[in-house]
Design an enzyme around this catalytic site. Structure first.
Site, PDB file in Angstrom:
ATOM      1  N   GLY A 130       4.834 -28.637 -69.251  1.00 12.48           N
ATOM      2  CA  GLY A 130       6.129 -28.863 -69.895  1.00 12.48           C
ATOM      3  C   GLY A 130       7.121 -27.748 -69.632  1.00 12.48           C
TER       4      GLY A 130
ATOM      5  N   GLN B  47      -3.863 -21.501 -57.370  1.00 10.43           N
ATOM      6  CA  GLN B  47      -4.222 -22.687 -58.163  1.00 10.43           C
ATOM      7  C   GLN B  47      -4.372 -23.910 -57.255  1.00 10.43           C
ATOM      8  OE1 GLN B  47      -2.489 -23.909 -62.112  1.00 10.43           O
ATOM      9  NE2 GLN B  47      -1.182 -25.183 -60.851  1.00 10.43           N
TER      10      GLN B  47
ATOM     11  N   GLN C 230      13.557 -27.585 -62.151  1.00  6.84           N
ATOM     12  CA  GLN C 230      13.718 -28.345 -60.908  1.00  6.84           C
ATOM     13  C   GLN C 230      12.440 -28.340 -60.056  1.00  6.84           C
ATOM     14  OE1 GLN C 230      15.851 -30.552 -59.828  1.00  6.84           O
ATOM     15  NE2 GLN C 230      16.942 -30.309 -61.757  1.00  6.84           N
ATOM     16  N   GLY C 231      11.606 -27.308 -60.192  1.00  2.81           N
ATOM     17  CA  GLY C 231      10.338 -27.289 -59.465  1.00  2.81           C
ATOM     18  C   GLY C 231       9.490 -28.494 -59.857  1.00  2.81           C
ATOM     19  N   HIS C 232       9.344 -28.720 -61.163  1.00  7.22           N
ATOM     20  CA  HIS C 232       8.559 -29.875 -61.631  1.00  7.22           C
ATOM     21  C   HIS C 232       9.221 -31.192 -61.208  1.00  7.22           C
ATOM     22  CE1 HIS C 232       7.614 -26.826 -64.906  1.00  7.22           C
ATOM     23  NE2 HIS C 232       6.403 -27.143 -64.480  1.00  7.22           N
TER      24      HIS C 232
END
Ligand code: PAF
Length: 285
Positions: free
Chosen positions: A31, A155, A35-37
């Site tokens: 959450g 990750q 803008q990356g998400h």
């Protein structure tokens, strides 16, 4: 776009779409979307018929004394942004849905080696928490494809390795880092920076970019790492690590390796910034 919390409701929606022959893309997040998400959601639209996003601030990936309680929670704003970006469904479970037996009773997923180095050395247990929740979310959503930002490069490799080792039937797509105009990688944790710290923060990407030029000119790895550490200190950041590694497995770079990634993590006020840059370098003589 609906926001659902219950696993049964997620299963019903996803099963219906799959039965209709539709391909599902999944964008897991914690959450406080930026803008990356949203770029992940846009990319996902081009890869599948339906896009499902999740928002879950996963307690299992936070260590003692880390920012679990402070982590920004902006669910209604996130829901609106996802809807505007063309997401079809938001799964936002509470902790008891994800960990019905509590965190201590939860079966865990560990990717050995990759999980203990770099960010995993500074944050013990972090990648076990990430791999465990991503594995569970994959089993809940059962997507055909899942998208992750390259900003969290380690990750991304941990998740790729987990999928390979556990034969999970999902394709993993890494999406290039989205940056502010001054180069700072977008991150929910940038919100922790004071205005003065925010002005200093682009030094991380700036010094990685200079390091990239040096590597392309054949400068030795150790010298490049030392230069970045010194540049970060001079800019007012406190380096955690700066290291050049093989791109495919984060192993140490041999003289003839050309595909490398330079990764850096540094503290600035309450924030711990991470960033990386992939480089095709000249092999060392
Ligand atoms: O990158 C993140 O936001 C989280 O680590 C993830 C992948 C959603 C797992 O909680």
């Amino acid at each position: 776009m609906d926001r659902i919390e219950r696993l049964e409701d997620l299963r019903a929606r996803a099963t219906g779409w799959r039965a209709a022959g539709e391909r599902l893309a999944f964008v897991p997040t914690m959450g406080n979307l930026h803008q990356g998400h949203l770029t992940l959601v846009r990319e996902a639209r081009g890869l599948a018929d339906r896009v499902i996003a999740s928002i879950f601030v996963n307690p299992l990936q936070f260590g003692a004394g880390e920012d679990l309680d402070a982590y920004p929670r902006t669910l209604e704003q996130d829901r609106r942004l996802l809807e505007e970006t063309g997401c079809d469904l938001l799964f936002a479970p509470v902790a008891s849905v994800v960990y019905p037996r509590g965190q201590s009773g939860q079966t865990r997923v560990e990717v050995p080696g990759l999980s203990e180095i770099l960010c995993g050395a500074t944050r013990p247990g972090h990648f076990v928490g990430v791999a465990t929740v991503v594995c569970k979310l994959f089993n809940m959503v059962q997507p055909d494809v899942a998208l992750f930002g390259e900003k969290d490069f380690q990750q991304l490799l941990v998740i790729r390795r987990m999928v390979e080792d556990l034969n999970l039937p999902v394709e993993i797509v890494g999406v290039p880092t989205v940056r502010e105009p001054d180069g700072l990688a977008m991150s929910s944790r940038n919100g922790y920076l004071s205005p003065d710290e925010r002005a200093l923060a682009p030094a991380l990407y700036r010094s990685l970019t200079q390091a990239g030029q040096s590597l392309r000119q054949g400068v030795a790895v150790e010298e490049v790492e030392r230069t970045v550490v010194a540049a970060l200190r001079e800019s007012g950041l406190t380096p955690d690590y700066v290291t050049v590694r093989r791109t495919d497995d984060l192993g140490p770079v041999a003289d003839d390796d050309v595909n490398v990634v330079i990764l850096g993590a540094a503290y600035l006020g309450r924030a711990r910034l991470i960033d990386n840059l992939k480089v095709t370098r000249i092999a060392e003589a």
